[in-house]
Design a protein around this motif. Structure first.
Motif, PDB file in Angstrom:
ATOM      1  N   LYS A  99       2.812   6.083   6.007  1.00 23.41           N
ATOM      2  CA  LYS A  99       2.093   6.558   7.186  1.00 23.41           C
ATOM      3  C   LYS A  99       0.766   5.836   7.407  1.00 23.41           C
ATOM      4  CE  LYS A  99       4.345  11.013   7.188  1.00 23.41           C
ATOM      5  NZ  LYS A  99       5.088  10.863   8.442  1.00 23.41           N
ATOM      6  N   ASN A 100       0.314   5.118   6.397  1.00 20.64           N
ATOM      7  CA  ASN A 100      -0.945   4.384   6.488  1.00 20.64           C
ATOM      8  C   ASN A 100      -0.734   2.957   5.970  1.00 20.64           C
ATOM      9  OD1 ASN A 100      -3.657   3.734   6.739  1.00 20.64           O
ATOM     10  ND2 ASN A 100      -4.222   4.678   4.810  1.00 20.64           N
ATOM     11  N   PRO A 101       0.024   2.137   6.704  1.00 20.76           N
ATOM     12  CA  PRO A 101       0.346   0.802   6.205  1.00 20.76           C
ATOM     13  C   PRO A 101      -0.859  -0.135   6.110  1.00 20.76           C
ATOM     14  CG  PRO A 101       1.117   1.068   8.459  1.00 20.76           C
ATOM     15  CD  PRO A 101       0.609   2.406   8.013  1.00 20.76           C
ATOM     16  N   ASP A 102      -1.957   0.223   6.742  1.00 20.36           N
ATOM     17  CA  ASP A 102      -3.138  -0.638   6.722  1.00 20.36           C
ATOM     18  C   ASP A 102      -4.131  -0.277   5.619  1.00 20.36           C
ATOM     19  OD1 ASP A 102      -2.159  -2.007   8.937  1.00 20.36           O
ATOM     20  OD2 ASP A 102      -3.080  -0.597  10.327  1.00 20.36           O
ATOM     21  N   VAL A 103      -3.671   0.476   4.616  1.00 14.56           N
ATOM     22  CA  VAL A 103      -4.554   0.864   3.516  1.00 14.56           C
ATOM     23  C   VAL A 103      -5.155  -0.388   2.878  1.00 14.56           C
ATOM     24  CG1 VAL A 103      -2.657   0.977   1.841  1.00 14.56           C
ATOM     25  CG2 VAL A 103      -4.724   2.258   1.408  1.00 14.56           C
ATOM     26  N   GLU A 104      -6.438  -0.320   2.526  1.00 16.25           N
ATOM     27  CA  GLU A 104      -7.116  -1.495   1.986  1.00 16.25           C
ATOM     28  C   GLU A 104      -6.520  -1.894   0.630  1.00 16.25           C
ATOM     29  OE1 GLU A 104      -9.880   2.013   1.108  1.00 16.25           O
ATOM     30  OE2 GLU A 104      -8.849   1.303   2.866  1.00 16.25           O
ATOM     31  N   LYS A 105      -6.657  -3.185   0.325  1.00 14.94           N
ATOM     32  CA  LYS A 105      -5.995  -3.812  -0.816  1.00 14.94           C
ATOM     33  C   LYS A 105      -6.270  -3.094  -2.141  1.00 14.94           C
ATOM     34  CE  LYS A 105      -7.898  -7.415  -2.340  1.00 14.94           C
ATOM     35  NZ  LYS A 105      -8.583  -8.663  -2.307  1.00 14.94           N
TER      36      LYS A 105
END
Length: 198
Positions: A99-105
């Motif tokens: 649901k949050n594919p842009d989570v930081e590395k």
């Protein structure tokens, strides 16, 4: 009410903030996003005062209210992991990533570590292998980046870190030493704590 809640959370007055969060839930709203956030904030407050049962209940209520509210999935995954409920931890953390594919590395790496460990604890070798595959992909990606930008002292650290994750300790040590010699504080700290000079 919301500004009071945020001020009390910032001041680490969680008992008082919890009361504001519960009041926000009781007052309610037509907007699912706001109500889910209120439930989540109540969960955070209960977690901070170490009432995990109520924290989990409020996080679950946040998801019931708005199943797209991804911070609650992370909170549930973390809580279940800490409670030793590895199957539930894995389930919620997978949903968080979905649901949050842009989570930081850095956060994603930590979450994948927890997911890999949880999969191993419940005997799901297929998922362990899946997550270990990520470490190999990360290693190759960082090596490609380092070849393009050899002056970057972060790249050798991450290459070493991921080689360690896949169990290739000699390569991990090689790359961590390069990072340490280039001034990477994380690599220096890691090597120093293991009695290794660079």
């Amino acid at each position: 009410m919301v500004s009071s809640l945020l001020q009390d959370v910032d001041e680490k007055n969680y008992e008082k903030a919890k009361n504001y969060a519960i009041r926000a839930v009781e007052v309610g709203t037509e907007k699912k996003e706001e109500l889910a956030k209120a439930y989540h904030n109540a969960g955070v407050c209960y977690e901070k005062i170490r009432d995990m049962k109520k924290a989990v209940a409020y996080y679950e209520k946040a998801i019931e209210t708005n199943n797209a509210y991804y911070p609650a999935y992370l909170a549930l995954g973390s809580n279940h992991y800490n409670l030793g409920n590895y199957g539930s931890a894995l389930e919620y953390l997978e949903k968080y990533i979905e649901k949050n594919p842009d989570v930081e590395k850095e956060k994603k790496i930590s979450i994948l570590e927890i997911m890999s460990y949880s999969a191993g604890q419940i005997g799901n070798d297929e998922k362990v292998e899946k997550y270990e595959g990520y470490w190999k992909n990360f290693t190759e990606a960082w090596k490609g980046y380092y070849n393009a930008v050899p002056s970057d002292n972060e790249a050798p650290y991450w290459i070493g870190y991921f080689y360690g994750k896949i169990g290739n300790n000699s390569e991990a040590l090689y790359w961590l030493k390069i990072a340490a010699r280039n001034g990477n504080a994380d690599a220096q700290r890691m090597l120093r704590s293991n009695g290794v000079s660079w």
